[in-house]
Design a protein around this motif. Structure first.
Motif, PDB file in Angstrom:
ATOM      1  N   GLU A   1       7.063 -31.431 -24.304  1.00 32.22           N
ATOM      2  CA  GLU A   1       8.408 -31.149 -23.805  1.00 32.22           C
ATOM      3  C   GLU A   1       8.435 -31.528 -22.327  1.00 32.22           C
TER       4      GLU A   1
ATOM      5  N   TYR B   1      15.676 -33.658 -19.547  1.00 27.88           N
ATOM      6  CA  TYR B   1      15.023 -32.841 -20.571  1.00 27.88           C
ATOM      7  C   TYR B   1      14.791 -33.712 -21.795  1.00 27.88           C
TER       8      TYR B   1
ATOM      9  N   LYS C   1      10.604 -31.655 -18.645  1.00 29.99           N
ATOM     10  CA  LYS C   1      11.694 -31.132 -17.828  1.00 29.99           C
ATOM     11  C   LYS C   1      11.542 -31.731 -16.441  1.00 29.99           C
TER      12      LYS C   1
END
Length: 134
Positions: A25, A12, A27
């Motif tokens: 972002e 992450y 992940k």
């Protein structure tokens, strides 16, 4: 086991950039397996990551949000050159010459087609260690 290792990672990250369209972002996950053989150590790994960008880059697409999904696979074989080619023991008496062979493939899919890419890399390396303390 003493000859095999399996590992995994959860990934992450949140990348913030002065230009908001470069902020995203991430992940993902990684899975790796290594096995010791008589001719060297073989490692195979795969990493899957999804990057979701914070805002649209209007110069690229004013209609679509950007989301990239990547899969990177690695296959590596490494060891002492004597393990791979036993006849070299005559010139590699100190066992200080090593080999590495690797194959890496990167496949990125994106909601914006100009950011999609597929690449493959193959490398072969030979290295010699020198000990200055002898």
């Amino acid at each position: 086991t003493d000859k095999m290792q399996i590992s995994s990672k959860v990934i992450y990250s949140d990348v913030q950039h002065a230009k908001r369209f470069d902020s995203y972002e991430s992940k993902g996950a990684n899975l790796s397996i290594s096995r010791i053989f008589s001719f060297g150590t073989f490692t195979a790994s795969a990493t899957h990551i999804t990057n979701v960008f914070d805002t649209r880059k209007k110069t690229v697409s004013s209609l679509r949000d950007r989301e990239d999904t990547s899969l990177v696979t690695n296959f590596i074989l490494r060891g002492d050159i004597n393990q791979l080619l036993p006849f070299l023991k005559k010139i590699n008496k100190d066992n200080n010459i090593y080999y590495t062979m690797s194959l890496r493939e990167s496949n990125v899919n994106s909601t914006i087609s100009s950011y999609e890419i597929k690449r493959s890399f193959g490398t072969i390396g030979i290295s010699k260690r020198i000990n200055f303390n002898d």
